[in-house]
Design a protein around this motif. Structure first.
Motif, PDB file in Angstrom:
ATOM      1  N   ALA A 370       0.826  -1.214   0.000  1.00 19.92           N
ATOM      2  CA  ALA A 370       0.000   0.000   0.000  1.00 19.92           C
ATOM      3  C   ALA A 370       0.857   1.260   0.000  1.00 19.92           C
ATOM      4  N   ARG A 373       1.699   2.905  -3.265  1.00 19.00           N
ATOM      5  CA  ARG A 373       0.599   3.660  -3.863  1.00 19.00           C
ATOM      6  C   ARG A 373       0.202   3.182  -5.270  1.00 19.00           C
ATOM      7  N   ALA A 394      -5.360  -4.600   4.463  1.00 20.39           N
ATOM      8  CA  ALA A 394      -5.414  -3.647   3.352  1.00 20.39           C
ATOM      9  C   ALA A 394      -6.332  -2.473   3.692  1.00 20.39           C
ATOM     10  N   ARG A 395      -7.433  -2.770   4.361  1.00 23.68           N
ATOM     11  CA  ARG A 395      -8.339  -1.687   4.739  1.00 23.68           C
ATOM     12  C   ARG A 395      -7.666  -0.745   5.716  1.00 23.68           C
ATOM     13  N   TYR A 399      -6.802   0.624   1.483  1.00 28.41           N
ATOM     14  CA  TYR A 399      -7.241  -0.031   0.247  1.00 28.41           C
ATOM     15  C   TYR A 399      -8.468  -0.894   0.541  1.00 28.41           C
ATOM     16  N   ARG A 402     -12.408  -3.457  -4.885  1.00 27.99           N
ATOM     17  CA  ARG A 402     -13.068  -2.975  -6.098  1.00 27.99           C
ATOM     18  C   ARG A 402     -13.899  -4.086  -6.721  1.00 27.99           C
ATOM     19  N   LEU A 422      -8.059  -4.628  -5.518  1.00 22.64           N
ATOM     20  CA  LEU A 422      -8.116  -3.587  -4.493  1.00 22.64           C
ATOM     21  C   LEU A 422      -7.754  -2.235  -5.096  1.00 22.64           C
ATOM     22  N   GLU A 423      -8.369  -1.187  -4.546  1.00 24.10           N
ATOM     23  CA  GLU A 423      -8.085   0.169  -4.972  1.00 24.10           C
ATOM     24  C   GLU A 423      -8.013   1.074  -3.749  1.00 24.10           C
ATOM     25  N   PRO A 424      -7.310   2.197  -3.858  1.00 24.69           N
ATOM     26  CA  PRO A 424      -7.241   3.119  -2.733  1.00 24.69           C
ATOM     27  C   PRO A 424      -8.589   3.811  -2.505  1.00 24.69           C
ATOM     28  N   PRO A 426     -11.562   3.038  -0.727  1.00 23.53           N
ATOM     29  CA  PRO A 426     -12.599   2.115  -1.211  1.00 23.53           C
ATOM     30  C   PRO A 426     -13.941   2.800  -1.358  1.00 23.53           C
TER      31      PRO A 426
END
Length: 429
Positions: A370, A373, A394-395, A399, A402, A422-424, A426
């Motif tokens: 993470a 980035r 991740a959270r 992140y 998705r 996963l994406e930044p 969420p």
């Protein structure tokens, strides 16, 4: 009533006040929900019993196989079905019964229902370990025959007489078999199950993609005898609607065992990540370079891919497989060390593929990934519990999910493959 245990004898019946059940005790149980690991949950006098060869909602007579007075829980095999589920079927394999081969967990269930059971396990693990309430449908993978004839790599155990076979659940015994219904015809037709393997503890049989014949690799019984053991290389071909590649893989190395898994996973990851010309990508736990090759072709000569793998044999294969893609750099290193170093240096990347072993990537790796980035991370997971733990990490690192898909890459077993993208920041969990 249905007997599912014709060969294992009878234990003693348990009655109220009969004391704590011991191994061999027969219990009448109302079977509850499915649990991670290929069994269902029941209770006896307040204690959890993990029951194999049963289905949710059934009433069964089960024999205790592990546990005792001080055990926190018991393990048991359903040896007689007193009230059957409508989803119960006769196992197609004659070795799939209590005391028989332990390789398959769900041969007594309809194939579509086994995917429902796996979906319930994934949802339960996500809820319990990550606090996520998310329903996932487990999708079939092209190439098997109603859950059979899909496994291209099988390690058969060898007994003291040199006969190849498979092991019972949680046992070191060997059951000689004449066929394995989840193995491809090429594996079975190799003759591995008819030959004698004197002096061996196991024999690997690999049927690579394409028309190449199956390869057998005897594994000597003594550890010292395995040093310098010659291991052939096989060529695997992966073809998707948008991409194709060829890979040389050690016959005892890691490769997806379902005939359709590698192509299915690559196609999904490429579609979800949508790599762009000139982007930078990380392929962590890269194995022999499957995802690295697909990413390299997508980002082109102006892009770059850093592929990281700790296993020496896999690194040798990866470097050979990726030699014609100069935008790829293969690093032999532990993933945790590599991403920690990159994070300390303030590095960044655009895309990451994480394909860790069954234990998962872990908090430190997820945190450091993470910190780089990436705009998207594809996490390929073969264990839903490890995935759920890493999604929670991740959270914490910013992140979220998705997309999440689950694939039945191991039909008839409890294993399931998940791919989380996963994406930044969420948008939904």
């Amino acid at each position: 009533m249905t007997s599912v245990d014709a060969a294992s004898g009878r234990g003693r019946d348990a009655t109220p006040g009969d004391g704590s059940p011991t191994v061999g005790t027969l219990l009448e149980l109302d079977v509850g929900p499915v649990a991670h690991g290929g069994h269902c949950v029941a209770r006896h006098e307040g204690r959890v019993v993990f029951v194999r060869h049963a289905l949710p909602g059934e009433r069964v007579r089960a024999r205790v196989t592990e546990g005792g007075e001080d055990a926190r829980f018991l393990r048991a095999d359903a040896v007689e079905v007193l009230a059957a589920s409508s989803q119960r079927v006769t196992p197609p394999c004659p070795y799939a019964h209590p005391g028989g081969c332990g390789g398959c967990d769900w041969q007594h269930a309809a194939p579509a229902y086994t995917r429902e059971l796996k979906a319930a396990v994934v949802a339960e693990q996500l809820h319990r370990l990550a606090g996520l309430d998310r329903e996932v449908a487990v999708e079939p993978v092209p190439g098997d025959q109603q859950g059979l004839r899909w496994r291209t790599r099988v390690e058969f155990a060898v007994d003291e007489r040199g006969r190849a076979g498979l092991r019972p659940h949680r046992s070191h015994d060997v059951i000689p078999v004449e066929d394995c219904l989840i193995a491809t015809r090429a594996v079975v037709d190799s003759g591995v199950l008819q030959a004698e393997w004197e002096g061996c503890s196991a024999v690997d049989t690999v049927a690579p993609g394409g028309r190449a014949p199956a390869v057998t690799v005897p594994v000597p019984r003594g550890r010292a005898d395995r040093r310098g053991m010659p291991v052939p290389t096989v060529r695997e071909r992966v073809t998707t609607p948008t991409w194709s590649g060829e890979f040389d893989v050690s016959a005892r190395g890691f490769w997806q065992v379902h005939v359709g898994a590698a192509a299915t996973f690559v196609e999904h990851v490429l579609r979800e990540l949508a790599p762009r010309e000139g982007e930078r990508a990380l392929d962590l736990y890269c194995g022999v370079g499957l995802f690295a090759a697909a990413l390299a072709d997508a980002v082109g000569p102006s892009g770059s891919v850093r592929a990281v793998e700790a296993d020496q044999r896999a690194v040798v294969d990866a470097r050979a497989n990726l030699a014609d893609r100069p935008q790829v750099r293969v690093r032999r290193s532990r993933v945790d060390r590599e991403v920690a170093m990159l994070a300390r240096r303030g590095g960044t990347t655009d895309l990451v593929v994480l394909d860790p072993p069954r234990t998962g990537a872990g908090r430190a790796v997820v945190r450091d990934v993470a910190a780089l980035r990436p705009r998207l991370v594809a996490y390929v997971a073969c264990d839903p519990a490890a995935l759920a733990r890493d999604l929670a990490y991740a959270r914490e690192a910013g992140y979220g999910i998705r997309s999440l898909r689950a694939f039945d890459a191991f039909p008839m077993t409890h294993h399931v493959e998940c791919i989380a993208v996963l994406e930044p920041h969420p948008t939904s969990d």
